[in-house]
Design an enzyme around this catalytic site. Structure first.
Site, short mmCIF file in Angstrom:
data_model
loop_
_atom_site.label_atom_id
_atom_site.label_comp_id
_atom_site.label_asym_id
_atom_site.label_seq_id
_atom_site.Cartn_x
_atom_site.Cartn_y
_atom_site.Cartn_z
N ASP A 362 1.27 4.21 -3.78
CA ASP A 362 1.89 4.30 -5.10
C ASP A 362 1.04 5.14 -6.05
O ASP A 362 1.55 5.90 -6.86
CB ASP A 362 2.01 2.91 -5.75
CG ASP A 362 2.69 1.88 -4.89
OD1 ASP A 362 2.48 1.90 -3.67
OD2 ASP A 362 3.41 1.02 -5.44
N GLU A 488 10.32 1.03 4.37
CA GLU A 488 9.75 -0.12 5.08
C GLU A 488 10.80 -0.93 5.83
O GLU A 488 10.49 -1.97 6.39
CB GLU A 488 8.96 -0.99 4.10
CG GLU A 488 7.75 -0.25 3.58
CD GLU A 488 6.88 -1.08 2.66
OE1 GLU A 488 7.37 -2.09 2.13
OE2 GLU A 488 5.70 -0.70 2.47
N LYS A 592 15.29 0.97 2.88
CA LYS A 592 14.79 0.19 1.75
C LYS A 592 14.56 1.09 0.54
O LYS A 592 14.85 0.71 -0.59
CB LYS A 592 13.47 -0.48 2.15
CG LYS A 592 12.88 -1.40 1.09
CD LYS A 592 11.54 -1.96 1.51
CE LYS A 592 10.97 -2.91 0.48
NZ LYS A 592 9.55 -3.22 0.74
N GLN A 593 14.01 2.26 0.80
CA GLN A 593 13.57 3.10 -0.30
C GLN A 593 13.54 4.54 0.16
O GLN A 593 13.46 4.82 1.34
CB GLN A 593 12.17 2.68 -0.72
CG GLN A 593 11.13 2.88 0.38
CD GLN A 593 9.95 1.94 0.22
OE1 GLN A 593 9.91 0.90 0.84
NE2 GLN A 593 9.02 2.32 -0.60
#
Lengths: 790, 790
Positions: A362, A488, A592-593
């Site tokens: 991140d 993930e 998920k992302q």
């Protein structure tokens, strides 16, 4: 759109107009103050009630065992977790023997304001005690951006409806009792009283305490001293025991008479310095701030933030909520990184203990992407922290049978703390993400010194890793297998497009860097043959493509997998990972992302426009956004491929992640990456900004209903202002100096606006027309996972 | 080739000619006695020294927490582990106050013999005490195959070189102190004294004890009673406390006078029955065996084993070591399953606590493959145990979002106990392996009752699982993704060939079975549409093939992966999983154990001869045999594709796994699957036996240097004897009755010998010539992992 009505929409502050205890845990995170070194959650001054009391020092952690039902080679056996250190923000008040506690008596009014320009948290309350005595309490809290070791509180109290005997107790308290956070009894035991007292002393009203964290052996010092102003005689007293320092002041006040207490607190920690050295350090910091004084401290804070906003502010005409949200975001990002100084910037900064206080990718991929253009020194420090962990990363690579450095998936000190390797160790992309952050920083700053030293070593170490991770197949393609990409909900896949493309950039950049600086390259032991090998791997990098469906699969085979049954997945079954086994998530088409979509953003040069549009549309149908890291990347690519409404929706989600508590876990700390995402969505999304090796690109467009978007980028000592209005963008290179110490400043800037390239010189704005957007049919999202419309 | 010189090669026993304490832990497993219900490790009678004291009751376990550094949905939170229950084999001896302990004084001679026909463990020792008194000790130990609850010891002692005061203490002891086996302090705590005393009483010389396992609440009863013969007066005494029962007998003996003590022990356990009921049960079992008497018990044991050997024996002329090893193997397999009766057959039987006493797919795929043809009742019981766990398997499937039943990867009671899902839950092939065992049992026995009930329900439940696990792709192919095949050095792969082919058989067989018995099918809720769906899935089953390399990949993409660097892997780095992270193992071409090769054996019908040869050769280069399950399958396929020398080498490895302690962990218990593998290598390898839906096939060939191999198969009540000599095989169907109770017996048997099909009738042998083997260049194995040459 800030969900709770107590929060007000204002351009330069976050105001809470009344106290609703149900949002207290959430507000403690929103109102957290930090300078990247010290973090004070927005707990009430009097300590109780609380959601999660939090005082953090960046780098101070405790070790805890990482257990496994079935152990495996290379699993880390101990993890690091952030701890609540000595609390210096606690100030209790007694009114005629009644403790000031908002749960009792009557709260006549209560307002808290986080001032984004002054950099302080203000509180203004009127409280009537159970026995009917009213007092006004005003506090101002600051964690200094200029004096790294210092925080302070100004506490004022006055009786309202009659004389009152006022007692104020200001404390330093170690080993505060915390709400039970972890079910594992062993962890709870380790963390229940992590601080072992080394020293507690007081002289001349100053209290100094030093503790050692039980297992990690980090030594922590804290000190406090007070200034009291009161029209009446006061009685004051100081005491200290092992875990408690207390300064008490008592006075009998009439209505209109104010007791004012300024509390200065200093902190320090070390794993190496002696007890006396640490004690003296916190004492010295306290003496320094006493010399500055309260007003001086506030003035410094304002000046620091004025400078920050002059190069960072984003202005929006057309959406006050987003206006507030992006400033809130930038303020917290600055707080998180301003004085981190060779320590990690954790996923939640120093605003809560979520994710054990660990730093992930991140930081490099989201937080530093923003800070690069407004606080480059913070970025340099953050990357220098990574660089300082190279020994641990090299050891980890060696343990895994790899070359170069394998940076940890999650860590505080640099040691791998991930206890589930398929979504930890296997997520090797973090290494390319670090390299990407280095390249971005160098592009924005041209910091040659960093480029020659830490920067080069980071590029070299990660390039070596990729070479050992991948292999050439019979057809001369370079493949990277068995790794986990950003998404993930997939794991251990072959040739994840994002990973391969980011590794490609990493390898190419390392090769270029050693060619550029052969002397330093030799110092790092890089031979020309090694660099050639990096180049060959970059050149041969395999990027899978699904010819049948005409899209890139997220990784080999992904598009052959069964689709997730979105139709029969209920709203209460999100996030999916809490309701379905990894087994099911990994083997199905569900995202998920942003993963491939993040590649479309960060490595957009590797895709043509048609691919981007098709890939984005394909991913949209599968992406559930169970991660706060996702919406901003979706906003960026949505804007690029022409889905402006959708981009706006995703901007809203990223920007309001914490203010609206969208994932219901802001109480654990702010989502720094999502905060960063609000800027990314605005600047890379609506601004269309890309900063590539070959230059700076913009493709601005405004969301429907906006009149103006204006943002700033700090580039080599100058501020580039981009102002987007309907049909036109204006680029201005500041003629002043945004970084006073900087020797060389940018004198001209070549940039591209859509397909038009031009050169900008300081003080000479350029205007450029914005083409009309082309309307596209909106892509679909999974059933029930459409973003909220703005 | 039995590594240690203390072990002798003899056809019908395992003899240890002297006591070497360094092999004591190993010999305790080799000399373990069991009937599938009770297991007594071959600990010395006097208890010490020991490797691992072990008394096990099939199904008695303790619960222990399964911890996770990072928890996930569906992870089991507690596991089951076998415990050492009340030890009834302990008999201490004192000679003139000196305890008989082989570590003191002088062991003049010491021999132990496991008699494979009598089914007893004999010991004959002469010991001189530190003070110079010599005694002869002879013991015979039996765990009854006929009286399930009973074990017994005959203990004889006589002075040799002068009169001696002899005291014998025979004990029942609960919560024996064990060597520390597990580093996790919590597990150790749970397992240190797992038995909580409920009752301990004695009357008329009989001691009865009942305990409850602390967390699992299984109640365990044990009782003992003794018969004493002595030419002199003896003094005897009985005592009992909560964890100890002791019968003491003392006498003053002259040389030549023998004190003989026969100790009968009975065991029982239950999770439901009351304390009095359990107490009475073990008392009753003891009364029954007292009625039988010692000699009667031995006679029963011999008769039972004579019957077993008449249908099970394998005769080898040409390799006495393999001759001994295969009988040793069959004896232990029979012991493990004989009286398991609706309980699991664990991977290590009841010979040690390795793998926590769990049952895996080893049972169905290896152990039952053998027992089907010699002890079909044991197979029926083992499969009935699986059937009895269907409720737990259905719950598990539902938890995982799947239909039908998902049987646990490792368990004692039927609950999933796997704490690492990529190599546990994801190994769904266990469900097809169970179905395969059902089909094999039905082919061999034609047990219509089982076929209609448990057999059908197992096929239906597993077929439903496969339908929910797989999906049809756009091209109409049925794909099964994200699962782990037998090879544990790969995980979470798409379309594992073994899994897909075994699932295909499972689906087809279930469809056939419900068509065959529509009434029962309706009872299990199977509609014709559902059966059609199974058929379609079976028909459309996708089996990946690598056109470039001309081989089947183990799973999608496998052959594209990087090769393991065998050249730079040292001998001390095996097994690889102890020296390398899963991350590296999973993503490279390296095979722990037969996976595709096992498919070549069990689903040989799905491959042509050229594929088999090429696939085998490809896998050989990658297979490191870090699992004891591997060598036998490699032997089978090596023999089929013409590598007879290699097949012989692998036979040797499978057969000597435990006798020679090849994996250095036989001390934890025997490798039942490898023991089964010795028979599989002989019968399916050199015998070329395949038992398919469409009939029984043989393709016999002899290893170089052998004159004869003869094996037996029990088929529907008759014994088929296959005798292989140089150039010729003889098939004989027994005219007698191998299963006296059986109503219908096989009256003719169609079988295939190479390409020749013929019908065999009882009492009329058939001779058939064996074609000369074709010589092939030998395939390569990974550097340093070649099998030892025989």
């Amino acid at each position: 759109m800030i969900e709770h009505p107590v929060f007000q929409t204002e351009p330069w502050c976050l105001r809470e107009s009344e106290l609703d205890l149900s949002v207290l845990p959430h507000s403690e995170s929103l109102f957290a103050l930090s300078n990247g070194h010290i973090g004070w959650r927005g707990n009430l001054d009097e300590g109780e009630p609380h959601g999660l009391p939090g005082t953090y020092l960046n780098g101070v952690y405790e070790l805890r065992p990482l257990p496994y039902a079935e152990a495996g080679y290379g699993y880390p056996d101990s993890g690091e977790t952030v701890i609540n250190v000595t609390n210096g923000k606690l100030i209790r008040l007694l009114v005629d023997d009644e403790p000031f506690d908002v749960r009792y008596g009557r709260l006549v009014s209560h307002e808290r304001t986080l001032d984004l320009r002054d950099g302080v948290l203000r509180r203004d309350a009127e409280w009537e005690s159970p026995t009917g005595r009213s007092v006004r309490v005003r506090t101002t809290r600051v964690v200094s951006l200029t004096q790294r070791a210092v925080a302070a509180v100004c506490f004022e109290v006055e009786p309202v409806n009659g004389p009152a005997r006022i007692v104020v107790q200001s404390e330093l308290i170690a080993n505060e009792e915390l709400p039970a956070a972890n079910e594992d009894p062993r962890t709870a035991a380790v963390l229940s009283s992590p601080l072992v007292g080394d020293l507690s002393e007081q002289y001349d009203g100053r209290v100094t305490m030093v503790h050692t964290v039980r297992h990690s052996k980090v030594r922590v010092g804290a000190a406090m001293e007070h200034l009291v102003q009161c029209p009446k005689d006061v009685l004051s007293k100081v005491m200290s025991t092992q875990d408690l320092g207390r300064f008490t002041v008592a006075a009998l006040l009439e209505p209109g008479e104010t007791l004012r207490l300024v509390k200065f607190v200093s902190y320090g920690w070390s794993t190496t310095r002696s007890l006396p050295a640490l004690r003296d350090q916190v004492d010295a910091a306290l003496s320094a701030v006493l010399q500055t004084g309260w007003e001086g401290l506030l003035a410094e804070q304002r000046t620091c933030l004025d400078e920050f906003w002059s190069r960072a502010d984003v202005e929006i005409d057309g959406d006050p909520e987003i206006q507030q949200a992006v400033r809130f975001a930038l303020f917290h990002l600055f707080q998180a990184g301003a004085r981190a100084e060779q320590r990690a910037i954790a996923a939640k900064g120093l605003t809560g203990s979520g994710y054990d206080g660990h730093a992930f990718w991140d930081t490099e991929s989201f937080v530093l992407q923003v800070l690069t253009y407004m606080a480059p020194d913070a970025v340099k420090h953050a990357l220098s922290w990574r660089h300082s962990t190279l020994p641990a990363a090299r050891d980890r690579a060696a343990q895994l049978g790899l070359a170069g450095a394998a940076f940890p998936w999650r860590t505080i000190s640099g040691q791998e703390c991930s206890g589930y390797w398929p979504a930890g160790t296997a997520a090797f992309h973090i290494n390319a993400d670090i390299a990407d952050a280095v390249l971005r920083y160098l592009r924005a700053t041209r910091d040659e010194d960093f480029a020659r030293t830490a920067g080069l070593e980071l590029l070299v170490s990660t390039a070596r890793l990729w070479c050992s991770l991948g292999h050439f197949d019979g057809a001369g393609q370079f493949r990277i297998e068995g790794v986990t990409g950003p998404d993930e909900y997939s794991a251990l896949a072959d040739n994840n497009v994002y990973t391969n493309l980011m590794a490609q950039q990493n390898l190419q950049a390392a090769a270029d860097a050693v060619t550029h600086d052969p002397e330093q390259a030799r110092a790092f032991g890089v031979t020309p043959e090694e660099a050639d090998h990096w180049r060959a791997a970059a050149k041969g990098m395999y990027v899978p493509y699904d010819e049948t469906r005409g899209v890139h699969p997220q990784a080999d085979g992904f598009t052959d997998h069964e689709f997730w049954d979105f139709e029969n997945t209920g709203a209460d079954q999100y996030p999916l990972l809490l309701h379905f086994p990894y087994f099911q998530l990994y083997r199905k088409q569900v995202i998920k992302q942003a993963d491939l979509v993040l590649a479309l953003h960060l490595r957009g040069d590797a895709f043509d426009a048609r691919d981007k549009a098709r890939d984005f549309e394909y991913c949209e149908r599968l992406t559930v956004r169970d991660s706060s890291l996702s919406a901003c990347s979706q906003a960026v690519v949505a804007a690029e491929v022409g889905h402006l409404r959708l981009a706006y929706d995703y901007l809203g989600e990223a920007a309001l992640m914490d203010l609206a508590n969208l994932e219901k876990n802001t109480a654990d700390g702010l989502h720094l990456a999502a905060l960063a995402g609000s800027w990314i969505a605005l600047v890379a999304g609506f601004g269309g900004m890309r900063h590539r090796e070959d230059g700076l690109l913009f493709a601005p467009r405004l969301p429907v209903g906006w009149d103006r978007l204006c943002f700033r980028l700090l580039l080599q000592g100058r501020v580039l202002t981009v102002e987007i209005k309907k049909g036109e963008a204006t680029y201005t290179l500041d003629s002043g100096s945004a970084e006073p110490d900087r020797a060389e400043r940018l004198e001209k800037l070549e940039l591209r606006h859509y397909d038009h390239t031009f050169t900008l010189t300081p003080g000479e704005p350029m205007r450029a027309p914005i083409p009309d957007p082309v309307a596209h049919p909106a892509p679909q999202q999974p059933h029930g996972r459409e973003p909220r419309r703005r």
